[in-house]
Design a protein around this motif. Sequence first.
Motif, PDB file in Angstrom:
ATOM      1  N   ALA A   1       5.363  73.259 -23.286  1.00  0.00           N
ATOM      2  CA  ALA A   1       5.376  72.088 -23.577  1.00  0.00           C
ATOM      3  C   ALA A   1       4.639  71.130 -22.055  1.00  0.00           C
ATOM      4  O   ALA A   1       4.679  72.427 -21.094  1.00  0.00           O
ATOM      5  CB  ALA A   1       7.400  71.174 -23.129  1.00  0.00           C
ATOM      6  N   LEU A   2       3.876  70.051 -22.158  1.00  0.00           N
ATOM      7  CA  LEU A   2       3.028  70.075 -20.364  1.00  0.00           C
ATOM      8  C   LEU A   2       4.294  68.882 -19.208  1.00  0.00           C
ATOM      9  O   LEU A   2       4.783  67.969 -20.646  1.00  0.00           O
ATOM     10  CB  LEU A   2       1.809  69.428 -20.786  1.00  0.00           C
ATOM     11  CG  LEU A   2       1.381  69.089 -19.679  1.00  0.00           C
ATOM     12  CD1 LEU A   2       0.793  69.863 -18.750  1.00  0.00           C
ATOM     13  CD2 LEU A   2       0.061  68.709 -20.742  1.00  0.00           C
ATOM     14  N   PHE A   3       4.348  69.061 -18.166  1.00  0.00           N
ATOM     15  CA  PHE A   3       4.777  67.780 -17.439  1.00  0.00           C
ATOM     16  C   PHE A   3       4.067  67.903 -16.149  1.00  0.00           C
ATOM     17  O   PHE A   3       3.510  68.931 -16.091  1.00  0.00           O
ATOM     18  CB  PHE A   3       6.186  68.321 -17.024  1.00  0.00           C
ATOM     19  CG  PHE A   3       6.888  67.166 -16.615  1.00  0.00           C
ATOM     20  CD1 PHE A   3       7.361  66.348 -16.990  1.00  0.00           C
ATOM     21  CD2 PHE A   3       6.681  66.456 -15.267  1.00  0.00           C
ATOM     22  CE1 PHE A   3       8.212  64.722 -16.303  1.00  0.00           C
ATOM     23  CE2 PHE A   3       7.272  66.160 -14.425  1.00  0.00           C
ATOM     24  CZ  PHE A   3       8.059  65.091 -15.030  1.00  0.00           C
ATOM     25  N   VAL A   4       3.646  66.879 -16.305  1.00  0.00           N
ATOM     26  CA  VAL A   4       2.581  66.448 -15.459  1.00  0.00           C
ATOM     27  C   VAL A   4       2.744  65.663 -14.545  1.00  0.00           C
ATOM     28  O   VAL A   4       3.621  64.595 -13.851  1.00  0.00           O
ATOM     29  CB  VAL A   4       1.045  65.297 -16.047  1.00  0.00           C
ATOM     30  CG1 VAL A   4       0.558  65.296 -14.129  1.00  0.00           C
ATOM     31  CG2 VAL A   4       0.661  66.117 -16.724  1.00  0.00           C
ATOM     32  N   LEU A   5       2.810  66.037 -13.023  1.00  0.00           N
ATOM     33  CA  LEU A   5       3.643  65.481 -11.491  1.00  0.00           C
ATOM     34  C   LEU A   5       2.287  65.194 -10.202  1.00  0.00           C
ATOM     35  O   LEU A   5       2.235  66.465  -9.768  1.00  0.00           O
ATOM     36  CB  LEU A   5       4.974  67.086 -11.026  1.00  0.00           C
ATOM     37  CG  LEU A   5       6.090  66.478  -9.922  1.00  0.00           C
ATOM     38  CD1 LEU A   5       6.594  64.966 -10.580  1.00  0.00           C
ATOM     39  CD2 LEU A   5       7.170  67.744  -9.949  1.00  0.00           C
ATOM     40  N   VAL A   6       2.541  64.431 -10.439  1.00  0.00           N
ATOM     41  CA  VAL A   6       1.721  64.346  -9.510  1.00  0.00           C
ATOM     42  C   VAL A   6       2.351  63.528  -7.985  1.00  0.00           C
ATOM     43  O   VAL A   6       2.963  62.508  -7.917  1.00  0.00           O
ATOM     44  CB  VAL A   6       0.461  63.410  -9.885  1.00  0.00           C
ATOM     45  CG1 VAL A   6      -0.536  64.491 -11.287  1.00  0.00           C
ATOM     46  CG2 VAL A   6       1.120  61.935 -10.441  1.00  0.00           C
TER      47      VAL A   6
ATOM     48  N   GLU B   1       9.097  76.535 -23.271  1.00  0.00           N
ATOM     49  CA  GLU B   1       8.154  76.928 -22.840  1.00  0.00           C
ATOM     50  C   GLU B   1       7.586  75.868 -21.812  1.00  0.00           C
ATOM     51  O   GLU B   1       7.582  74.936 -22.884  1.00  0.00           O
ATOM     52  CB  GLU B   1       7.049  77.669 -22.641  1.00  0.00           C
ATOM     53  CG  GLU B   1       7.553  78.854 -22.582  1.00  0.00           C
ATOM     54  CD  GLU B   1       8.618  80.014 -21.660  1.00  0.00           C
ATOM     55  OE1 GLU B   1       7.787  79.525 -20.393  1.00  0.00           O
ATOM     56  OE2 GLU B   1       9.219  81.291 -21.725  1.00  0.00           O
ATOM     57  N   VAL B   2       8.238  75.111 -20.598  1.00  0.00           N
ATOM     58  CA  VAL B   2       7.281  74.266 -19.870  1.00  0.00           C
ATOM     59  C   VAL B   2       6.436  74.436 -19.058  1.00  0.00           C
ATOM     60  O   VAL B   2       6.638  76.187 -18.170  1.00  0.00           O
ATOM     61  CB  VAL B   2       7.969  73.701 -19.150  1.00  0.00           C
ATOM     62  CG1 VAL B   2       7.842  71.999 -18.299  1.00  0.00           C
ATOM     63  CG2 VAL B   2       9.438  73.075 -20.463  1.00  0.00           C
ATOM     64  N   SER B   3       5.322  74.180 -19.517  1.00  0.00           N
ATOM     65  CA  SER B   3       3.578  74.603 -18.330  1.00  0.00           C
ATOM     66  C   SER B   3       3.908  73.053 -17.357  1.00  0.00           C
ATOM     67  O   SER B   3       3.469  71.880 -17.580  1.00  0.00           O
ATOM     68  CB  SER B   3       2.754  74.193 -18.879  1.00  0.00           C
ATOM     69  OG  SER B   3       2.102  75.652 -18.892  1.00  0.00           O
ATOM     70  N   ILE B   4       3.622  72.936 -15.468  1.00  0.00           N
ATOM     71  CA  ILE B   4       4.275  72.034 -14.732  1.00  0.00           C
ATOM     72  C   ILE B   4       3.286  72.627 -14.262  1.00  0.00           C
ATOM     73  O   ILE B   4       2.333  73.555 -13.278  1.00  0.00           O
ATOM     74  CB  ILE B   4       5.008  72.047 -13.889  1.00  0.00           C
ATOM     75  CG1 ILE B   4       6.407  71.798 -15.089  1.00  0.00           C
ATOM     76  CG2 ILE B   4       5.143  70.894 -12.628  1.00  0.00           C
ATOM     77  CD1 ILE B   4       7.863  72.033 -13.868  1.00  0.00           C
ATOM     78  N   LEU B   5       2.325  71.068 -13.738  1.00  0.00           N
ATOM     79  CA  LEU B   5       0.984  70.295 -13.508  1.00  0.00           C
ATOM     80  C   LEU B   5       1.564  70.399 -11.761  1.00  0.00           C
ATOM     81  O   LEU B   5       1.489  68.410 -12.107  1.00  0.00           O
ATOM     82  CB  LEU B   5      -0.122  69.604 -13.441  1.00  0.00           C
ATOM     83  CG  LEU B   5      -1.728  69.651 -13.065  1.00  0.00           C
ATOM     84  CD1 LEU B   5      -2.185  70.720 -12.345  1.00  0.00           C
ATOM     85  CD2 LEU B   5      -2.033  68.669 -13.367  1.00  0.00           C
ATOM     86  N   LEU B   6       1.562  70.693 -10.474  1.00  0.00           N
ATOM     87  CA  LEU B   6       1.557  70.070  -9.510  1.00  0.00           C
ATOM     88  C   LEU B   6       0.703  69.404  -8.168  1.00  0.00           C
ATOM     89  O   LEU B   6      -0.340  70.408  -8.205  1.00  0.00           O
ATOM     90  CB  LEU B   6       2.544  71.127  -8.825  1.00  0.00           C
ATOM     91  CG  LEU B   6       3.476  70.548  -7.516  1.00  0.00           C
ATOM     92  CD1 LEU B   6       4.183  69.225  -7.338  1.00  0.00           C
ATOM     93  CD2 LEU B   6       4.496  70.929  -7.401  1.00  0.00           C
ATOM     94  N   VAL B   7       0.186  68.174  -8.345  1.00  0.00           N
ATOM     95  CA  VAL B   7      -0.830  67.942  -7.107  1.00  0.00           C
ATOM     96  C   VAL B   7      -0.113  67.253  -6.229  1.00  0.00           C
ATOM     97  O   VAL B   7       0.217  66.452  -5.923  1.00  0.00           O
ATOM     98  CB  VAL B   7      -1.079  66.678  -8.529  1.00  0.00           C
ATOM     99  CG1 VAL B   7      -3.173  66.685  -7.304  1.00  0.00           C
ATOM    100  CG2 VAL B   7      -2.593  67.181  -9.585  1.00  0.00           C
ATOM    101  N   GLN B   8      -0.602  67.998  -5.264  1.00  0.00           N
ATOM    102  CA  GLN B   8      -0.333  67.517  -3.768  1.00  0.00           C
ATOM    103  C   GLN B   8      -1.754  66.646  -2.617  1.00  0.00           C
ATOM    104  O   GLN B   8      -2.760  67.347  -3.003  1.00  0.00           O
ATOM    105  CB  GLN B   8       0.273  68.262  -2.871  1.00  0.00           C
ATOM    106  CG  GLN B   8       0.407  67.740  -1.452  1.00  0.00           C
ATOM    107  CD  GLN B   8       1.044  68.977  -0.623  1.00  0.00           C
ATOM    108  OE1 GLN B   8       1.521  70.178  -1.088  1.00  0.00           O
ATOM    109  NE2 GLN B   8       1.199  69.163   0.594  1.00  0.00           N
TER     110      GLN B   8
END
Length: 824
Positions: A313-318, A422-429
């Motif tokens: 699964a995909l989670f985008v955290l921006v 499974e979960v893949s998280i994209l974390l953008v700062q």
Amino acid sequence: MTWRHLVLGMVVVVGSVVESKVVLEDNRYSDIVVAFDPDAPPPSDQEKVLQDIQTLFTETSAAVFAATEERAYFGNITIVIPNSWQNTLAEGEASGGESWRRAHVRVVEEEEGSTQGPHTVEGGGCGVGGARLELPRAYLTKPSVQEMYGAPGKVMTQEWLKYRYGVYEEHGYPGDEVYPHVYLDVLANETRPTGCTNHQALQGSWVNRGGMECDPLATGGTTGDAECRFKIDGTNSDYSVMFITHVDQVSRVCTQDTHDQLAPTRHNRLCGGASVWQVMDRHLDFSGNINPPMDAGEYTAPTFRVVQTVTPALFVLVDDNCGKDDTVCEGLPVYNDLRGTLKDVLVQGNIQMAGIARYKILNGNSIVALYKKTVLLPVNEMDIDEFVNHLPLNENKGFVTDPEFALRNILQKLADSDYPGEVSILLVQMVNTNEDGTSLPALLLDTVKVTGVLYGSDTFNPWMQELTESTGGDLYFSQDYRPHVAQQALLSLLPSNKQVTVTQQEVSVEAEAGVEVEVYIDRTVGISTNFTVRFSNDGGSFTIISPDGNEIDVTSAPYTHLEPDAKEGLWRIAVSNTGGQGTAEVQVTSRARPEVEQVEVMTWTSAPSQGDLDLGTSNLVFYVSVTQGRKAVKGLNVKVIFYSGSSSSSRMEVRLWDDGYGDPDVQLEDGVYSGYVTDFGNQASISQTRLYADVTITHAQPTTHARTVATHPRYTRVLPHDPFVVEPCCGSVGESGAAVELPLARYITSVITFTTVNGPGNQPYDPPPSQISNVVATSVDQEGPLVDAGTVLVGLKWNAPGKDLTSGTVTRYEIWYSSSWRTS
């Protein structure tokens, strides 16, 4: 014509460490990952293949235990199978660090009929561990191939010691100038096979291909007769497994007491005459008597766990900020481009569940805006356009942000959701934090992988680096808010990602003038090729010129063109600026061709994964490996720009070479390019050093269409039982025809963090000259007209070292000799 360079963004590998870490604790290596090639057809006998690999590693563990003097053996091993295999064979899903790309051992495919054994990809000098260990599936499953090299456990032990400890094989190569297969022991006046062993106990004879006895030094010269080789029948000695693997009695490595310093082995040359055990004993696994010898009864066989690769699964955290209060909103174009890439990912249908959230600090409070207030939603039930528009659309500016709070919030919601996969998280700062993260979240589940993106010159967050490394993700950095960095980070989360950035470069464009950028589309890519130009002012236009001369004009926003199938060759992009003077950022992305073997770029350094880099005794080396399939790519120009990330930092350029000089590059044309970092800029005075590395790879002649078609390479360096049936690769030079020459370009960014001791402090770093590791005698004359009675005239040859490692030119040489052999 004005242009900077041909570059390609590579999504395969970023970061200075390409594999997860193996730790030796209580004499057990833990967390070893073995992975099968996800692009290879699944075998028909999958269950038997898994049994074979468990048998092999059980035998290897026992052999490693013996070779390390009962100080190390394999503990838990995770075997990763592709999603094309039977799912009933797996105990669960592979986590972030359990993947083909991060595996310590890769089970690779070979051509039909291959007789190759295992091979370690080594690029560094003595004591620098390898990049990975490759195990051909034919060797794994065919006893007839295994029998050529001897006991499989000992063969794998030789490769594991290379991979783990940066030691080298201890035999020679027929006809090789630097590592000949024969030498004259001048003290004993005996002709000996090159190797570390007790020569008095060695049993065998010198024979030619017909089995007749011969004299390898009868032809004169310094390399010996390549067609006269020593066939080993046995030995009464138990060393060295780095020399012989097909004799039952041999199980140990050479120690200081048993080492043969005269033998012209690869290990002697590169390690300055130190024994294999002396090099291993310096490693943190054993230094200071760590992990002392065990009793034989304490040894236990390794345990195995089989997991299967899945699409997580995909989670985008921006970050909901696009810039600081007093700056332009540089991050907004990042999100505008990421929106299209995210939509493409979701439309493709591989992702089943997805979620997205924005985070920021508002009136002193950290807040998280979660789409639909639900952490994960079925993709086939969502409005994808509405979903991707949850990415920031407005020019929100904040001085600080809080990614740690946001991640804890999302992890709590994932835990509450009871999502099992499974979960893949994209974390953008995008902007600075009030303070770096304090600790890894307690809710960081084994099923979560975090990949981070840091934008801006002063936003580096050490907490995020630790977070990504510990979960098996990657850390990306862009000093100047380049949109493709976030796009590539997102794509890297997909197990089957085949998209690359063909070029990403910024050019200056004069008012009412133009500039031309050249982009080479190589034969491994070209599908769905997207040309985009971003102008810093009010706009402009550009013309795409194909290799056939066809022109495509793009005159209006959003200044992009999609070419469904871009032909291989040199493309040109003529950029015109209709406003005032400004810049234009040119980007070309493309998908890989499924029928062609892909190019893989890997980076790593000589900095130890544990402990410190002692600049008093060691130096930092940067390595880049470029391969197509299992073939090395030769003839490349590889440059690395190092910088600290600070807006005021200086930039250091280092050229990497695949020249086989031995210091630091150990073999010619093996696809591993290496070079010393001799300038740490404004990082030189601190012990904790963090450098970013932008790697630019171009072909030596980027406009040429000619290329060498490579034969299937022989990688194995293990000495076979019959010296003529299989010839080990490759001595000091890569095998002729085994390297492919491609008109190729790539661009990747790495983050390197290491701790230095005994550094220069506030003084400039003054490294020593590089070592000369390939001195050879080209001639020996005792009777010539220039030779005085009772003397010997010896001709010597070596590659010239640099004054500062590989930089500069030395001013003089000192040649020492002794009339008697000394060991110290």
